[in-house]
Design an enzyme around this catalytic site. Structure first.
Site, PDB file in Angstrom:
ATOM      1  N   GLU A  23      -0.655   6.360  13.428  1.00  0.00           N
ATOM      2  CA  GLU A  23      -1.265   6.024  12.141  1.00  0.00           C
ATOM      3  C   GLU A  23      -2.702   5.504  12.296  1.00  0.00           C
ATOM      4  OE1 GLU A  23       1.581   4.143   9.195  1.00  0.00           O
ATOM      5  OE2 GLU A  23       2.702   3.842  11.050  1.00  0.00           O
ATOM      6  N   SER A 155       4.256   5.856   7.393  1.00  0.00           N
ATOM      7  CA  SER A 155       3.451   6.852   6.681  1.00  0.00           C
ATOM      8  C   SER A 155       4.130   8.215   6.610  1.00  0.00           C
ATOM      9  CB  SER A 155       2.062   7.009   7.331  1.00  0.00           C
ATOM     10  OG  SER A 155       1.323   5.819   7.199  1.00  0.00           O
ATOM     11  N   TYR A 225      -1.996  10.144   1.371  1.00  0.00           N
ATOM     12  CA  TYR A 225      -3.357   9.707   1.676  1.00  0.00           C
ATOM     13  C   TYR A 225      -4.472  10.689   1.344  1.00  0.00           C
ATOM     14  CZ  TYR A 225      -0.765   6.233   4.326  1.00  0.00           C
ATOM     15  OH  TYR A 225       0.100   5.242   4.692  1.00  0.00           O
ATOM     16  N   ARG A 264       5.475  -4.839   1.882  1.00  0.00           N
ATOM     17  CA  ARG A 264       5.783  -3.922   0.790  1.00  0.00           C
ATOM     18  C   ARG A 264       7.086  -3.218   1.118  1.00  0.00           C
ATOM     19  NH1 ARG A 264       3.077   0.471   1.713  1.00  0.00           N
ATOM     20  NH2 ARG A 264       4.967   1.758   1.752  1.00  0.00           N
ATOM     21  N   ASP A 266      10.073  -0.335   0.170  1.00  0.00           N
ATOM     22  CA  ASP A 266      10.289   0.939  -0.502  1.00  0.00           C
ATOM     23  C   ASP A 266      11.752   1.059  -0.911  1.00  0.00           C
ATOM     24  OD1 ASP A 266       7.630   1.547   0.002  1.00  0.00           O
ATOM     25  OD2 ASP A 266       8.098   2.514   1.913  1.00  0.00           O
ATOM     26  N   GLU A 280      13.030   0.663   3.544  1.00  0.00           N
ATOM     27  CA  GLU A 280      12.353  -0.047   4.634  1.00  0.00           C
ATOM     28  C   GLU A 280      11.385  -1.056   4.052  1.00  0.00           C
ATOM     29  OE1 GLU A 280       8.989   2.232   6.553  1.00  0.00           O
ATOM     30  OE2 GLU A 280      10.037   3.903   5.592  1.00  0.00           O
ATOM     31  N   ASN A 282       7.495  -2.698   4.960  1.00  0.00           N
ATOM     32  CA  ASN A 282       6.273  -2.566   5.762  1.00  0.00           C
ATOM     33  C   ASN A 282       5.582  -3.916   5.839  1.00  0.00           C
ATOM     34  OD1 ASN A 282       6.011   0.591   5.936  1.00  0.00           O
ATOM     35  ND2 ASN A 282       6.528   0.124   3.817  1.00  0.00           N
ATOM     36  N   GLY A 286      -0.659  -0.522   3.949  1.00  0.00           N
ATOM     37  CA  GLY A 286      -1.950   0.147   3.869  1.00  0.00           C
ATOM     38  C   GLY A 286      -2.882  -0.501   2.863  1.00  0.00           C
TER      39      GLY A 286
END
Length: 335
Positions: A23, A155, A225, A264, A266, A280, A282, A286
């Site tokens: 990443e 990602s 992205y 964050r 998901d 998951e 994070n 990002g």
């Protein structure tokens, strides 16, 4: 700039970006955004790429804090956090244990299941320890379609949505090129949402939920992205009461894994039962132009620059509550 901001001195700040993970490209975009934001608020911030410089140079160069904008391995997995603990330099985001657990999707699932928190069913395949018969049996356990992905990448790198049995072997092979642990996961058909958290412990707060509508439901690396076709709905438009329930669930997993600073999570919501399933969390989200934490923060009235300042303010070490903030009136100069 407020009087409160003027009175704070964060010292010399390193924005860790780039790194050696898959990443790297996204991390550079995140890091440069954070760097510009911090500098715009008068912070003495500097770019630092651990792939190009030894981490010990942070101490030699007099850095007082680190804003971790690294993603994936060697940045979000507890390794850099451990090095900074040894150097005694406070850093943003979760500590060593929480970071190492959260990046491992299988370990995260084990913790969630032990705490009775909902997450999709899964099968773990370990590289070199599974047979073709084991791969063929996965759809019997999880149904089709299903998701195959490396256990420790972010990602959506290496992720495949498997629609039929014939595609299983290739999906597993692709994931195995990135990780020795391959996670095969039940596919939850429904709304895809994400929810950021700011703060720590009992004071942590969930930000507005974002509902993600990707082309053909494919929220992959490219659509995350590099395209503008994915829709991000905030307000999320979920049925009454669902957003608050998801925020509470996300706070639960944040605290269960002992995360701090920001993160964050998901979530997938089954379209029939409306039951949410945690995918998951994070711990180094990002911060690019397409990223979701700044988008959610903006909906809550927090600008990108203010978000960066607030995250930096939470920089800490595992063995201390928070990094001390020095008054410029007392010190007169950066640390």
């Amino acid at each position: 700039m407020s009087e409160k901001e003027k009175s704070l001195n964060f010292g010399k700040v390193a924005v860790l970006m780039g790194g050696a993970s898959a990443e790297r490209e996204v991390s550079l975009m995140s890091g440069n955004g954070v760097l510009q934001a911090l500098r715009s608020r008068g912070v003495d911030a500097h770019a630092f790429d651990p792939a190009e410089r030894g981490i010990d140079e942070l101490k030699k160069d007099g850095f007082a804090r680190c804003f971790i904008a690294l993603h994936g391995r060697f940045g979000e997995d507890g390794t850099v956090q451990g090095a900074l603990e040894l150097l005694g330099i406070p850093y943003t985001g979760s500590g060593v244990m929480a970071s190492s657990m959260a990046i491992d999707k299988v370990m995260t699932k084990r913790v969630l299941l032990s705490e009775g928190l909902p997450t999709p069913k899964y099968v773990l395949l370990r590289k070199g320890a599974y047979s073709s018969a084991d791969v063929d049996a996965v759809p019997d356990a999880l149904g089709l379609p299903l998701i195959v992905k490396p256990a420790r990448e972010g990602s959506s790198i290496g992720l495949t949505k498997v629609m039929n049995r014939a595609d299983m072997a290739q999906a597993v092979e692709q994931a195995s090129m990135l990780d020795a642990d391959i996670l095969c996961e039940q596919f939850v058909d429904g709304d895809e949402v994400t929810c950021p958290v700011l703060g720590s412990g009992s004071t942590a707060q969930a930000l507005p939920v974002i509902r993600i509508v990707a082309p053909e439901g494919n929220y992959d690396y490219q659509n995350k992205y590099f395209t503008d076709t994915t829709q991000y709905l905030v307000p999320c438009g979920l049925p009454e009461g669902e957003e608050a329930a998801i925020q509470q669930l996300v706070l639960q997993v944040f605290r269960t894994l002992n995360c701090r600073g920001w993160a964050r999570a998901d979530v997938m919501i089954d379209k029939v039962t409306r039951k949410p399933f945690l995918l998951e969390i994070n711990t180094s989200p990002g911060m690019t132009g397409h990223s979701l934490v700044p988008m959610s923060a903006r909906a809550a009235g927090i600008s990108y620059e203010d978000l960066c300042i607030e995250v930096l303010r939470t920089a800490a070490l595992d063995h201390q509550k928070s990094a001390p903030e020095q008054s410029q009136e007392k010190t007169g100069a950066a640390i």
